[in-house]
Design an enzyme around this catalytic site. Structure first.
Site, PDB file in Angstrom:
ATOM      1  N   GLY A  28      33.570  28.435  63.304  1.00 33.19           N
ATOM      2  CA  GLY A  28      34.312  29.355  62.441  1.00 33.19           C
ATOM      3  C   GLY A  28      34.397  30.751  63.038  1.00 33.19           C
ATOM      4  N   SER A 144      27.763  36.007  49.873  1.00 31.78           N
ATOM      5  CA  SER A 144      29.119  36.567  49.820  1.00 31.78           C
ATOM      6  C   SER A 144      29.292  37.566  48.680  1.00 31.78           C
ATOM      7  CB  SER A 144      30.115  35.421  49.633  1.00 31.78           C
ATOM      8  OG  SER A 144      31.374  35.922  49.255  1.00 31.78           O
ATOM      9  N   GLU A 146      31.733  37.616  46.932  1.00 32.40           N
ATOM     10  CA  GLU A 146      32.368  36.889  45.825  1.00 32.40           C
ATOM     11  C   GLU A 146      31.348  36.559  44.733  1.00 32.40           C
ATOM     12  OE1 GLU A 146      35.523  36.077  45.214  1.00 32.40           O
ATOM     13  OE2 GLU A 146      36.360  36.886  47.070  1.00 32.40           O
ATOM     14  N   TYR A 168      33.789  28.473  44.539  1.00 30.55           N
ATOM     15  CA  TYR A 168      33.183  28.948  45.795  1.00 30.55           C
ATOM     16  C   TYR A 168      32.072  29.945  45.502  1.00 30.55           C
ATOM     17  CZ  TYR A 168      32.701  31.945  49.942  1.00 30.55           C
ATOM     18  OH  TYR A 168      32.198  32.691  50.982  1.00 30.55           O
TER      19      TYR A 168
HETATM   20  P1  NDP Z   1      35.070  29.930  58.460  1.00 31.52           P
HETATM   21  O1  NDP Z   1      35.796  29.239  57.363  1.00 31.52           O
HETATM   22  O2  NDP Z   1      35.841  30.528  59.584  1.00 31.52           O
HETATM   23  O3  NDP Z   1      34.010  28.917  59.105  1.00 31.52           O
HETATM   24  C1  NDP Z   1      33.343  27.956  58.327  1.00 31.52           C
HETATM   25  C2  NDP Z   1      32.561  27.061  59.256  1.00 31.52           C
HETATM   26  O4  NDP Z   1      31.867  26.056  58.477  1.00 31.52           O
HETATM   27  C3  NDP Z   1      33.418  26.286  60.269  1.00 31.52           C
HETATM   28  O5  NDP Z   1      32.727  26.222  61.492  1.00 31.52           O
HETATM   29  C4  NDP Z   1      33.495  24.909  59.637  1.00 31.52           C
HETATM   30  O6  NDP Z   1      33.738  23.874  60.566  1.00 31.52           O
HETATM   31  C5  NDP Z   1      32.100  24.788  59.083  1.00 31.52           C
HETATM   32  N1  NDP Z   1      31.960  23.718  58.106  1.00 31.52           N
HETATM   33  C6  NDP Z   1      32.667  23.525  56.965  1.00 31.52           C
HETATM   34  N2  NDP Z   1      32.232  22.436  56.321  1.00 31.52           N
HETATM   35  C7  NDP Z   1      31.213  21.914  57.064  1.00 31.52           C
HETATM   36  C8  NDP Z   1      30.362  20.802  56.922  1.00 31.52           C
HETATM   37  N3  NDP Z   1      30.451  19.973  55.868  1.00 31.52           N
HETATM   38  N4  NDP Z   1      29.424  20.582  57.874  1.00 31.52           N
HETATM   39  C9  NDP Z   1      29.308  21.396  58.936  1.00 31.52           C
HETATM   40  N5  NDP Z   1      30.096  22.477  59.128  1.00 31.52           N
HETATM   41  C10 NDP Z   1      31.037  22.738  58.198  1.00 31.52           C
HETATM   42  O7  NDP Z   1      34.135  31.049  57.758  1.00 31.52           O
HETATM   43  P2  NDP Z   1      33.687  32.484  58.321  1.00 31.52           P
HETATM   44  O8  NDP Z   1      33.258  32.340  59.712  1.00 31.52           O
HETATM   45  O9  NDP Z   1      34.696  33.486  57.938  1.00 31.52           O
HETATM   46  O10 NDP Z   1      32.427  32.777  57.393  1.00 31.52           O
HETATM   47  C11 NDP Z   1      31.115  32.350  57.769  1.00 31.52           C
HETATM   48  C12 NDP Z   1      30.276  32.206  56.515  1.00 31.52           C
HETATM   49  O11 NDP Z   1      30.209  33.473  55.840  1.00 31.52           O
HETATM   50  C13 NDP Z   1      30.815  31.224  55.488  1.00 31.52           C
HETATM   51  O12 NDP Z   1      29.708  30.625  54.850  1.00 31.52           O
HETATM   52  C14 NDP Z   1      31.570  32.097  54.508  1.00 31.52           C
HETATM   53  O13 NDP Z   1      31.664  31.486  53.239  1.00 31.52           O
HETATM   54  C15 NDP Z   1      30.687  33.331  54.499  1.00 31.52           C
HETATM   55  N6  NDP Z   1      31.341  34.578  54.177  1.00 31.52           N
HETATM   56  C16 NDP Z   1      32.466  34.967  54.852  1.00 31.52           C
HETATM   57  C17 NDP Z   1      33.080  36.150  54.572  1.00 31.52           C
HETATM   58  C18 NDP Z   1      34.282  36.606  55.315  1.00 31.52           C
HETATM   59  O14 NDP Z   1      34.911  37.583  54.878  1.00 31.52           O
HETATM   60  N7  NDP Z   1      34.630  35.999  56.435  1.00 31.52           N
HETATM   61  C19 NDP Z   1      32.552  37.043  53.503  1.00 31.52           C
HETATM   62  C20 NDP Z   1      31.306  36.587  52.918  1.00 31.52           C
HETATM   63  C21 NDP Z   1      30.743  35.388  53.248  1.00 31.52           C
HETATM   64  P3  NDP Z   1      35.246  23.418  60.989  1.00 31.52           P
HETATM   65  O15 NDP Z   1      35.619  24.307  62.138  1.00 31.52           O
HETATM   66  O16 NDP Z   1      35.053  21.992  61.350  1.00 31.52           O
HETATM   67  O17 NDP Z   1      36.128  23.631  59.784  1.00 31.52           O
HETATM   68  P1  GDP Z   2      38.673  36.234  49.480  1.00 27.89           P
HETATM   69  O1  GDP Z   2      38.380  37.613  49.009  1.00 27.89           O
HETATM   70  O2  GDP Z   2      37.530  35.581  50.182  1.00 27.89           O
HETATM   71  O3  GDP Z   2      39.236  35.362  48.410  1.00 27.89           O
HETATM   72  O4  GDP Z   2      39.761  36.415  50.650  1.00 27.89           O
HETATM   73  P2  GDP Z   2      41.347  36.153  50.673  1.00 27.89           P
HETATM   74  O5  GDP Z   2      41.848  36.784  51.912  1.00 27.89           O
HETATM   75  O6  GDP Z   2      41.657  34.700  50.496  1.00 27.89           O
HETATM   76  O7  GDP Z   2      41.908  36.922  49.399  1.00 27.89           O
HETATM   77  C1  GDP Z   2      41.717  38.320  49.224  1.00 27.89           C
HETATM   78  C2  GDP Z   2      42.549  38.802  48.057  1.00 27.89           C
HETATM   79  O8  GDP Z   2      43.936  38.723  48.420  1.00 27.89           O
HETATM   80  C3  GDP Z   2      42.391  37.962  46.776  1.00 27.89           C
HETATM   81  O9  GDP Z   2      42.285  38.827  45.668  1.00 27.89           O
HETATM   82  C4  GDP Z   2      43.714  37.186  46.688  1.00 27.89           C
HETATM   83  O10 GDP Z   2      44.122  36.897  45.347  1.00 27.89           O
HETATM   84  C5  GDP Z   2      44.655  38.195  47.326  1.00 27.89           C
HETATM   85  N1  GDP Z   2      45.902  37.586  47.818  1.00 27.89           N
HETATM   86  C6  GDP Z   2      47.160  37.994  47.528  1.00 27.89           C
HETATM   87  N2  GDP Z   2      48.056  37.210  48.115  1.00 27.89           N
HETATM   88  C7  GDP Z   2      47.353  36.260  48.796  1.00 27.89           C
HETATM   89  C8  GDP Z   2      47.757  35.152  49.612  1.00 27.89           C
HETATM   90  O11 GDP Z   2      48.938  34.871  49.811  1.00 27.89           O
HETATM   91  N3  GDP Z   2      46.770  34.408  50.186  1.00 27.89           N
HETATM   92  C9  GDP Z   2      45.441  34.719  49.985  1.00 27.89           C
HETATM   93  N4  GDP Z   2      44.509  33.967  50.592  1.00 27.89           N
HETATM   94  N5  GDP Z   2      45.036  35.737  49.194  1.00 27.89           N
HETATM   95  C10 GDP Z   2      45.992  36.499  48.618  1.00 27.89           C
END
Ligand code: NDP
Ligand code: GDP
Length: 343
Positions: A28, A144, A146, A168
């Site tokens: 990710g 998170s 969230e 989530y």
């Molecule tokens: P991504 O969605 O980019 O990455 C998620 C990762 O989890 C991917 O590597 C995915 O693999 C893996 N994954 C999903 N399901 C499984 C499973 N069943 N078994 C093993 N691996 C799995 O997330 P981010 O890198 O953006 O975020 C990292 C973490 O931080 C997450 O837990 C997210 O919820 C949390 N987070 C992120 C924030 C953000 O703004 N980015 C904010 C706060 C928290 P695959 O590539 O195969 O899909």
């Molecule tokens: P989140 O904060 O982890 O849910 O990150 P997102 O990027 O998915 O969404 C951030 C905010 O953007 C949320 O309040 C959504 O409702 C708002 N938003 C508005 N338009 C969109 C859209 O087209 N896609 C997504 N993903 N979010 C949107």
């Protein structure tokens, strides 16, 4: 002394004298940046990779950061405890970063049970694997903003309150409290980073920031004319993932485990983010954005803004990338990618 752990076609020679880290969610956004960060500090990095029939695209983020050949990937799944135990037995890491999750809020309404199994119970699987293999492993849980949802982010004593607003967020809150409980029950060195939104050119395209920078690139290059979005008034505290993985590592290095808010302290609306992105390529956002009900959520969080003062005070951490710099970097990458694909 070296050993080879054969895993995902990129097994390599390993220096067992170096510090070893294991990352779930390594494919990710954060997993890729964290891998790059740890490798830069001399770590030997291992990661959990779920099997995919599309193996040609798996690992593209690690490749984009030039670290794919420097990590060792292990086939497994967060929902499979026995596999996690076997992998930790083989790797014997000093640090585990649990980043894997079904991380997209929208999808969590379509797949609430899967989200609970992976994002929630999956974290308990990882904690159990650590407890069984080596409770001395230092542990990071990706909590998170969230989870805060509708609640104020802190009361007068600095204690965070929570009112999760999506499957989530509920799953993350469960994982968060399980991590705190393993710390309190078993003396784990386990820390939770309550990270506010963080983005980058490697952010998933379904998230609003990437959707905007990709859309702006397509419109600029004449491939489409409109960009359909949902709630434009939602405000988020957006930082750069590269800065935020540094905070994860800093938490794990502290003498005592604890939980930290990681944020910039400044929120802007989706509308404002889009305005900056469009105007930086000479376009007017209002000429191109259409509001589409399909992207509205059953429940949204109107504002998420974090107070990073504890992270600054204890970890010496602060966000280094400004919002304008973040948007510019994402746009540049999308303009290049979309331009190449169109050729
Ligand atoms: P991504 O969605 O980019 O990455 C998620 C990762 O989890 C991917 O590597 C995915 O693999 C893996 N994954 C999903 N399901 C499984 C499973 N069943 N078994 C093993 N691996 C799995 O997330 P981010 O890198 O953006 O975020 C990292 C973490 O931080 C997450 O837990 C997210 O919820 C949390 N987070 C992120 C924030 C953000 O703004 N980015 C904010 C706060 C928290 P695959 O590539 O195969 O899909
Ligand atoms: P989140 O904060 O982890 O849910 O990150 P997102 O990027 O998915 O969404 C951030 C905010 O953007 C949320 O309040 C959504 O409702 C708002 N938003 C508005 N338009 C969109 C859209 O087209 N896609 C997504 N993903 N979010 C949107």
């Amino acid at each position: 002394m070296t050993l080879r752990i054969g895993c995902h076609g990129n097994g390599r020679r390993i220096n067992v004298a170096g510090k070893r880290a294991f990352i779930s969610g390594i494919s990710g956004q954060d997993g890729a940046y964290l891998s790059s960060f740890l490798i830069g500090r001399g770590y030997e990095v291992h990661g959990l990779l779920r099997r995919s029939a599309s193996s040609d695209v798996v690992g593209y983020r690690l490749k984009r950061l030039g670290v794919y050949d420097d990590v060792t990937l292990h086939d497994g799944n967060l929902t499979d405890l026995s596999g996690l135990i076997r992998i930790l037995e083989a790797v014997r890491p000093a640090e585990v970063y649990n980043l894997a999750a079904q991380s997209f809020v929208n999808s969590s309404w379509q797949q609430p049970i899967l989200t609970g199994l992976v994002t929630g119970l999956g974290a308990t699987n990882m904690l159990e694997a650590v407890r069984i293999v080596d409770p001395g492993i230092r542990y990071y849980q990706a909590s998170s903003s969230e989870m805060v949802g509708l609640a104020d982010d802190a009361d007068q004593t600095g204690t965070i309150r929570y009112h999760p607003r999506s499957p989530y967020a509920v799953a993350k809150l469960y994982a968060h409290w399980m991590t705190v409980n393993y710390r309190e029950s078993y003396g784990f060195h386990a820390s939770c980073g309550i990270l506010f939104n963080h983005e980058s050119p490697l952010r998933g395209i379904e998230f609003v920031t990437r959707k905007i920078t990709d859309g702006v690139a397509r419109i600029k290059l004449g491939l489409q004319d409109t960009l359909a979005l949902g709630n434009l008034d939602a405000r988020r505290d957006w930082g750069h993932a590269r800065d935020y993985v540094r905070a994860m590592w800093l938490m794990v290095q502290q003498d005592e485990p604890d939980d930290y808010v990681v944020a910039t302290g400044r929120a802007v609306s989706v509308r404002e983010f889009a305005r900056i992105a469009f105007s930086s390529v000479g376009l007017n956002a209002e000429d191109h954005i259409v509001v589409d009900e399909r992207y509205m959520r059953p429940a949204d969080v109107d504002v998420l803004v974090g107070d990073p003062s504890k992270a600054a005070r204890v970890l010496g951490w602060q966000a280094e990338t400004t919002l304008d710099e973040l948007i510019a970097e994402m746009l540049e990458a999308d303009l290049e990618r979309v331009g190449k694909a169109d050729r």
